[in-house]
Structure formats: structure tokens, C-alpha cells
Design a protein around this motif. Structure first.
Motif, PDB file in Angstrom:
ATOM      1  N   ASP A 119      43.868  42.696   8.429  1.00 25.78           N
ATOM      2  CA  ASP A 119      43.564  42.020   9.690  1.00 25.78           C
ATOM      3  C   ASP A 119      42.667  40.806   9.504  1.00 25.78           C
ATOM      4  O   ASP A 119      42.009  40.345  10.452  1.00 25.78           O
ATOM      5  CB  ASP A 119      42.927  42.984  10.701  1.00 25.78           C
ATOM      6  N   GLN A 120      42.621  40.284   8.304  1.00 23.16           N
ATOM      7  CA  GLN A 120      41.890  39.039   8.078  1.00 23.16           C
ATOM      8  C   GLN A 120      42.556  37.909   8.840  1.00 23.16           C
ATOM      9  O   GLN A 120      43.782  37.826   8.891  1.00 23.16           O
ATOM     10  CB  GLN A 120      41.887  38.713   6.582  1.00 23.16           C
ATOM     11  N   VAL A 121      41.729  37.050   9.438  1.00 21.04           N
ATOM     12  CA  VAL A 121      42.241  35.900  10.184  1.00 21.04           C
ATOM     13  C   VAL A 121      41.698  34.630   9.552  1.00 21.04           C
ATOM     14  O   VAL A 121      40.492  34.487   9.357  1.00 21.04           O
ATOM     15  CB  VAL A 121      41.840  35.968  11.667  1.00 21.04           C
ATOM     16  N   CYS A 122      42.600  33.712   9.244  1.00 23.01           N
ATOM     17  CA  CYS A 122      42.227  32.432   8.666  1.00 23.01           C
ATOM     18  C   CYS A 122      42.606  31.314   9.636  1.00 23.01           C
ATOM     19  O   CYS A 122      43.646  31.405  10.304  1.00 23.01           O
ATOM     20  CB  CYS A 122      42.944  32.213   7.331  1.00 23.01           C
ATOM     21  N   TRP A 123      41.777  30.278   9.682  1.00 21.73           N
ATOM     22  CA  TRP A 123      41.979  29.170  10.612  1.00 21.73           C
ATOM     23  C   TRP A 123      42.169  27.858   9.864  1.00 21.73           C
ATOM     24  O   TRP A 123      41.579  27.641   8.808  1.00 21.73           O
ATOM     25  CB  TRP A 123      40.765  29.030  11.532  1.00 21.73           C
ATOM     26  N   GLY A 124      42.945  26.982  10.468  1.00 17.75           N
ATOM     27  CA  GLY A 124      43.023  25.619   9.997  1.00 17.75           C
ATOM     28  C   GLY A 124      41.879  24.798  10.573  1.00 17.75           C
ATOM     29  O   GLY A 124      41.073  25.292  11.362  1.00 17.75           O
ATOM     30  N   GLN A 125      41.862  23.522  10.202  1.00 22.93           N
ATOM     31  CA  GLN A 125      40.763  22.653  10.635  1.00 22.93           C
ATOM     32  C   GLN A 125      41.026  22.036  12.002  1.00 22.93           C
ATOM     33  O   GLN A 125      40.132  21.464  12.617  1.00 22.93           O
ATOM     34  CB  GLN A 125      40.535  21.541   9.599  1.00 22.93           C
ATOM     35  N   GLY A 126      42.257  22.141  12.482  1.00 20.91           N
ATOM     36  CA  GLY A 126      42.590  21.634  13.809  1.00 20.91           C
ATOM     37  C   GLY A 126      43.136  20.222  13.783  1.00 20.91           C
ATOM     38  O   GLY A 126      42.902  19.453  12.844  1.00 20.91           O
ATOM     39  N   THR A 127      43.891  19.902  14.827  1.00 20.54           N
ATOM     40  CA  THR A 127      44.395  18.547  15.006  1.00 20.54           C
ATOM     41  C   THR A 127      44.192  18.138  16.461  1.00 20.54           C
ATOM     42  O   THR A 127      44.455  18.921  17.373  1.00 20.54           O
ATOM     43  CB  THR A 127      45.881  18.435  14.589  1.00 20.54           C
ATOM     44  N   GLN A 128      43.703  16.943  16.666  1.00 17.45           N
ATOM     45  CA  GLN A 128      43.328  16.480  18.002  1.00 17.45           C
ATOM     46  C   GLN A 128      44.543  15.957  18.753  1.00 17.45           C
ATOM     47  O   GLN A 128      45.325  15.147  18.229  1.00 17.45           O
ATOM     48  CB  GLN A 128      42.295  15.358  17.888  1.00 17.45           C
ATOM     49  N   VAL A 129      44.676  16.414  19.990  1.00 13.89           N
ATOM     50  CA  VAL A 129      45.727  15.913  20.881  1.00 13.89           C
ATOM     51  C   VAL A 129      45.062  15.299  22.107  1.00 13.89           C
ATOM     52  O   VAL A 129      44.246  15.955  22.760  1.00 13.89           O
ATOM     53  CB  VAL A 129      46.693  17.036  21.302  1.00 13.89           C
TER      54      VAL A 129
END
Length: 117
Positions: free
Chosen positions: A103-113
Motif C-alpha cells: 500500500d505504498q503510495v508514490c507521487w509525481g511532482q505535478g504539472t500546472q494547468v
């Protein structure tokens, strides 16, 4: 740990569309549940869409059919298609990967819209 990289953000006019890809590292992409979230300034991060390893999808009720998510396991990539964009859709869009069993959750750095005329 899975590395996630979102791209495809930018400025869109109201009523326009965007397709955001999220590329994942590693060889276990096919077993991850992938999610798309967004966070506008001063607001909590909220779910936009989710797709399981088997391809089942679910979406935020508030989006009213505007987002579509799909995955290409051969490319280790998940996509978010957003249609009929509104100014209130402006946010940083993140993808995440949930690893089964741990159940590990990894995130990206995001992209602005940004949505503006």
C-alpha cells in the motif's frame, strides 16, 4: 521506489482540452493502481480519476464526465484527458501510484494547468 513524471500542463482557454501523461519508472507498472489528483491554491488535494491494474476506472462525481483516464502498460504511462475545461479546473495536477500489498503510495511532482482566456 516508483518515480513518476507528469507533463502536458499549460495554459488552456475555457472550453478547451488537455491530455496529461504520467510516466512511471520500473518494471512493475502493470500492478499499480494509478490515480490523478489536483490541488488549487488554498484548497485541499482532491481526486480526479483512478485506474486499477485491471483497467477499472472511477472519477470524481463533481467532474461530470469531463475527465477520462487510461493506461498504456507498454509505455509505463497513464493519461488524463480533461475536456470542457473551466477556470475552476486550474490547479496543479498530480499522478500517484499505489503499490499492492505494501500500500505504498508514490507521487509525481505535478504539472500546472491554467485555464484562462
Amino acid at each position: 521506489q516508483v518515480q513518476l513524471v507528469e507533463s502536458g500542463g499549460g495554459l488552456v482557454q475555457p472550453g478547451g482540452s488537455l491530455k496529461l501523461p504520467c510516466a512511471a519508472s520500473g518494471s512493475a507498472f502493470t500492478i499499480y493502481t494509478m490515480g490523478w489528483f489536483r490541488q488549487a491554491p488554498g484548497k485541499q488535494r482532491e481526486l480526479v480519476a483512478r485506474i486499477t491494474s485491471g483497467g477499472s476506472t472511477n472519477y470524481a462525481d463533481s467532474m461530470k464526465g469531463r475527465p477520462t483516464t487510461a493506461r498504456d502498460n507498454a509505455k509505463n504511462t497513464v493519461y488524463l484527458q480533461m475536456n470542457s475545461l473551466k477556470p475552476e479546473d486550474a490547479a496543479v495536477y498530480y499522478c500517484n501510484a499505489k503499490v499492492p500489498i505494501t500500500d505504498q503510495v508514490c507521487w509525481g511532482q505535478g504539472t500546472q494547468v491554467a485555464v484562462s482566456s
